[in-house]
Design an enzyme around this catalytic site. Structure first.
Site, short mmCIF file in Angstrom:
data_model
loop_
_atom_site.label_atom_id
_atom_site.label_comp_id
_atom_site.label_asym_id
_atom_site.label_seq_id
_atom_site.Cartn_x
_atom_site.Cartn_y
_atom_site.Cartn_z
N HIS A 1 1.35 16.45 74.14
CA HIS A 1 0.46 17.13 73.22
C HIS A 1 -0.82 17.58 73.90
O HIS A 1 -1.82 17.82 73.24
CB HIS A 1 0.08 16.22 72.05
CG HIS A 1 1.25 15.89 71.21
ND1 HIS A 1 2.03 14.81 71.48
CD2 HIS A 1 1.79 16.51 70.15
CE1 HIS A 1 3.01 14.77 70.59
NE2 HIS A 1 2.89 15.78 69.78
N GLY B 1 5.41 18.16 65.63
CA GLY B 1 4.57 19.33 65.76
C GLY B 1 5.30 20.46 66.44
O GLY B 1 6.23 20.24 67.21
N SER B 2 4.90 21.69 66.17
CA SER B 2 5.41 22.83 66.94
C SER B 2 4.73 22.84 68.31
O SER B 2 3.82 22.07 68.58
CB SER B 2 5.14 24.13 66.19
OG SER B 2 5.93 24.19 65.03
N GLY B 3 5.19 23.76 69.17
CA GLY B 3 4.61 23.83 70.51
C GLY B 3 5.44 23.08 71.54
O GLY B 3 5.13 23.09 72.72
N HIS B 4 6.51 22.41 71.06
CA HIS B 4 7.38 21.66 71.97
C HIS B 4 8.73 22.34 72.13
O HIS B 4 9.69 21.72 72.56
CB HIS B 4 7.59 20.24 71.44
CG HIS B 4 6.33 19.49 71.22
ND1 HIS B 4 5.44 19.27 72.24
CD2 HIS B 4 5.78 18.94 70.12
CE1 HIS B 4 4.40 18.58 71.77
NE2 HIS B 4 4.58 18.39 70.48
N ASP C 1 3.42 11.24 62.91
CA ASP C 1 4.85 11.40 62.62
C ASP C 1 5.38 10.20 61.85
O ASP C 1 6.12 10.35 60.87
CB ASP C 1 5.63 11.61 63.92
CG ASP C 1 5.26 12.92 64.58
OD1 ASP C 1 4.20 12.96 65.23
OD2 ASP C 1 5.99 13.91 64.41
#
Ligand SMILES: Nc1ncnc2c1ncn2[C@@H]1O[C@H](COP(=O)(O)OP(=O)(O)O)[C@@H](O)[C@H]1O
Ligand SMILES: Nc1ncnc2c1ncn2[C@@H]1O[C@H](COP(=O)(O)OP(=O)(O)O)[C@@H](O)[C@H]1O
Ligand SMILES: [Mg+2]
Ligand SMILES: [Mg+2]
Ligand SMILES: [Mg+2]
Ligand SMILES: [Mg+2]
Lengths: 218, 333, 333, 218
Positions: free
Chosen positions: B219, B54-57, B110
């Protein structure tokens, strides 16, 4: 006939059902996300809405002419747009359902049971969740069982989907006291208890939308 | 929700455009489906390494693409794993004929999406092998959960796996090194504040002014337990205590100590925690021979940190030290 | 106040210990008085570059100490300029016989303390020249204020000044290059949230959930005006509009574009803002030939950003590209 | 005599005054920091307290035996521990005061005026602030003027310091409506109006502490 009716459902009927599902998911997007925030990562509503918005766009571009083809379109669109756990799981469910009714031009009650069963089995095959693991399987399995009982009792399309929807809703509600053993919620251990599983909830909404469309069919 | 954004639904796309413009020398950003490749790739004859999530990491994973780093990265929506078609496209673009390793962080989404992509790549005659990291000791590893999460340990794992591929190891050898890192790294995290996913607009959880969340994931999932905010020394002892006990790490071990910020933690606090961690380890006779301190694997603007410990041998140390030239990590080039 | 600390009064000392342990290959940390020098310094015959300021702006300034970077950095208490004895000790330790440049950010405290230190150094026969940066266009530059603040422009200024010294320029030449950067760089910042100085325990100001502060400094000082939170595009237009107009920057100029995070801003937002900045500049025909995006000059955990623009010529570009090996910036080595 | 008295003040008297200042600064630390948060960077109280704590430690290690030496100890300690703008400014003030009374073993009222004047001139020389720039000068200059008037009128040590303290306090209060033109507060432009300057406030507290000690002397 371009809508689901009481004894069978053609491609247009399946499309109508899927459009209703898309509307329901959009309507409950915030709620599904909120449920996922409680025991997951707060994206389930957004994921599902993104997927079904893409499905609508695909359908607007051209509706396939068999139920199987409609389900396959849904499957591939969900797989390529949803991501997360729900994307491959719902994608597999629709793909297996599509394959299970490959030859049919209309779906009778038994075919609907076949499709639902294949879909549920696909989710279990991919996700390895058992009953009471607090996942969408806890909505799907009661739905499949209720659908089969309704079909065996001679119920029509609407009756089969209604039975499925009702027991999916009960199944979703019954996830509240469970401790999650699959998916992101399992990280919480005992703290996952007391919350309704978002995936089971979206499954219940999805079947409710299909049932409602079938019931409204002439 | 306070963010420097235009529209919650286009955050990832706009940020990717920024990455493309800022790092044109290092990476190429592809759209529809979205993925990032080395600007100089694919490298013929080299095992390609692909990861994502996911993005945001950020800087995970695009910040680690480049020579000595990943060959491709696949960003999903915020906190949502990427889809198989993205992963497949990245895998095809990265493939240099020597096989592709998928570095997958252990989350159901994932795993499922990378699995599907690997099947699709297989059908295209690309030899894909997946390695999964699950270094988070905050989660009980049992058949009753989805297993431990992949968290901060992913950074040294990326670095070392990619260095093995860069020095010319074949597919099996790269996979073996990669699994050795997984076997030797453990992590635990905590948060002072939650984070807010742009499209959701609500914090992932709430914490009182005197509370912290121990065992947090990356997350914004709630953690293992919520406790009163304590001192840095006590927090470090809680995190590292679990980490050291788990492997276990023992007196005389050489280790890489990684103090990772969750995105909103100022580095003055990370260095302070690093100092506390060194004292904790020194008391136990555990040697720190390599270090990393900074915001390398984040959860949007969350304040908090994770501490990872990797048991090093000579080969892993050499691979850690090897050159890398990426936006987020650079040395020896 | 939520921080990973032990005691508000020992934050800087403990963080410095962490820096010393984490970067022993690059820097040496001295205590009483506190300062940081290159591990391999002093470099005989090279002009030495010394800077510093209050702590809480990490990686400023210690993160820029090393080959191709500063010779010494002097950290004050949080948001408080260092004292003359610290600066003097750092100056003496850095001096390689070719003179020392003090890079001073324009704040009354910094000016006064560096001035005193320079007098003391002079008495010790060290040739010190000070260059002052005042790049903040949010502050009116007039005899009625303390003048513009030194903000984000300090990062390219450090890099380029230090590169001039590293290539062997003499004291006057280094000072000339350094002043050329000052003359060609402009910055403006904004904040979404305040920050909290550890010993104070209270946020530096308060902002409603829908407000932002435009023209913020890097010390949690309130900014030029408080407005409703708008889109990233509008924020970028406000900041860059003031920046471009001030110098002014013109069609055809080559520039370095630097989007700096204030410490708590996730990099996904910084890259998004960078993308918006590129669009803004492209519309005006201003070329971006070099870029920097990240948390390089921070205000503790403040969320927000500053945007700096530096007009580049060939020599400044070459110096920007020159090798540097420091904790916070590394390339070509 | 080991305390300030009404006609002159020896080294011990100056030490007593400085200890009282340290206590006052510690007491008002949070308030000074709060004032600085409003129009500065929120560290003035902490800076001053750090400095005077260090001064106390130095005095505990050994008290110098002339007023000038005491003032010099204060100056060098403030310079090396306070930082910020206040460190060099107060440091310079005490240094110039020390130099101004270098030869005296006791300070009479005129010597006190000389010391105060030299201190204020030092601040102005370093900081270039004019009256009404909203800085500590706005407390120092009225204090110097009042002290001179009191001494010229034949006032004793206590009377001189009392006059200085009172007018410093008024000067500090009078900074509220001013727009800052020096120091960090100047960045705020018109938004600096309506807040009392922290440095002027610490100056007023400092002189108040000295006056109170002198008044208590036998
Ligand atoms: N192994 C699994 N088997 C079946 N369903 C699962 C499994 N793991 C997760 N789920 C379902 O997926 C839902 C979460 O979906 P979503 O939030 O979209 O993905 P993610 O967890 O990756 O963020 C859960 O509520 C659960 O119903
Ligand atoms: N140029 C100046 N001349 C005189 N006093 C000044 C000047 N600049 C600042 N000051 C004083 O210093 C005070 C601030 O001190 P402090 O907060 O300790 O330092 P900093 O502003 O560096 O944080 C101001 O309130 C003001 O009274
Ligand atoms: Mg989710
Ligand atoms: Mg997710
Ligand atoms: Mg200050
Ligand atoms: Mg201040």
């Amino acid at each position: 006939m371009s809508e689901a009716d009481r004894t069978s459902c053609d491609a247009a009927g399946v499309v109508a059902g899927i459009r209703a599902v898309a509307a329901t998911i959009a309507e409950h997007k915030v709620e599904l996300t909120r449920l996922d925030r409680d025991i997951g990562d707060g994206d389930h509503g957004e994921n599902m809405a993104r997927g079904f918005t893409a499905v609508l766009a695909k359908l607007d571009a051209g509706e396939p002419d068999t139920p199987s083809a409609v389900l396959k379109l849904v499957a591939s669109t969900l797989i390529s747009t949803v991501g997360g756990a729900a994307g491959p799981l719902y994608g597999t469910a629709f793909l297996r359902a599509s394959t299970a009714v490959k030859e049919a031009t209309t779906l009778d009650p038994q075919a609907i049971v076949t499709a639902l069963t294949a879909g549920r089995d696909g989710v279990v095959a991919r996700g390895k969740a058992e009953l009471e693991d607090k996942t969408m399987v806890d909505a799907l399995t009661p739905a499949v069982n209720a659908a089969r009982a309704a079909a065996d009792a001679g119920g029509d399309v609407a009756a089969v989907l209604r039975a499925a929807a009702n027991d999916a809703a009960m199944g979703a509600a019954a996830t509240i006291p469970l401790q999650a053993r699959k998916g992101r919620a399992s990280y919480l251990g005992a703290r996952s208890i007391g919350h309704q599983d978002p995936g089971a909830t979206s499954t219940a909404y999805l079947l409710e939308a299909l049932a409602a469309v079938a019931e409204k069919a002439p | 929700m306070k963010k420097i954004i235009n529209d919650p639904t286009t955050v990832v796309t706009e940020a990717l455009k920024g990455v493309a413009l800022a790092h044109a020398d290092l990476v190429t950003v592809h759209h529809d489906p979205d993925f990032i490749t080395r600007a100089d790739g694919p490298i013929q004859g080299k095992v390609a390494i692909v990861s994502g999530g996911g993005s945001g990491h950020e800087p995970l994973a695009g910040g680690y693409v480049g020579p000595g780093g990943l060959d491709a990265a696949v960003p999903g929506a915020v906190f949502t794993s990427p889809t198989p078609d993205q992963i497949l496209a990245a895998t095809q673009a990265a493939d240099g004929g020597a096989g592709v390793v998928h570095l997958v962080l252990n989350y159901t989404g994932d795993i499922l999406n990378f699995e599907t992509a690997a099947e699709l790549a297989d059908a295209e005659d690309i030899n894909v092998q997946a390695v999964v990291i699950d270094d988070d000791v905050a989660v009980k590893d049992s058949t009753w959960t989805a297993g431990r999460r992949g968290v901060g340990g992913a950074i040294p794992w990326y670095k070392i796996t990619c260095a093995a591929a860069a020095r010319g190891d074949d597919l099996d050898a790269v996979v073996a090194i990669s699994k050795r890192v997984v076997a030797n790294v453990r992590t635990m995290g905590m948060a002072l504040t939650p984070c807010t996913v742009p499209h959701s607009g609500e914090p992932s959880f709430t914490l009182a002014e005197d509370e912290m969340e121990i065992g947090i994931g990356v997350h914004g999932e709630p953690g293992r337990e919520r406790t009163k905010l304590t001192s840095a020394n006590e927090i470090v002892a809680t995190l590292l205590g679990s980490v050291v006990e788990d492997l276990p790490f023992e007196r005389g071990d050489n280790t890489l100590l990684f103090v990772n910020g969750m995105g909103g933690t100022p580095s003055i606090e990370l260095y302070l925690a690093y100092n506390a961690a060194r004292e904790f380890l020194a008391e136990r006779g555990i040697e720190v021979t390599r270090s990393l301190v900074g915001n390398y694997f984040t959860s949007l603007e969350m304040q908090g940190m994770s501490i990872s410990l990797l048991k090093l041998d000579d080969e892993l140390t050499e691979l850690w030290d090897a050159p890398i030239n990426t936006a987020a990590m650079r040395r020896g080039v």
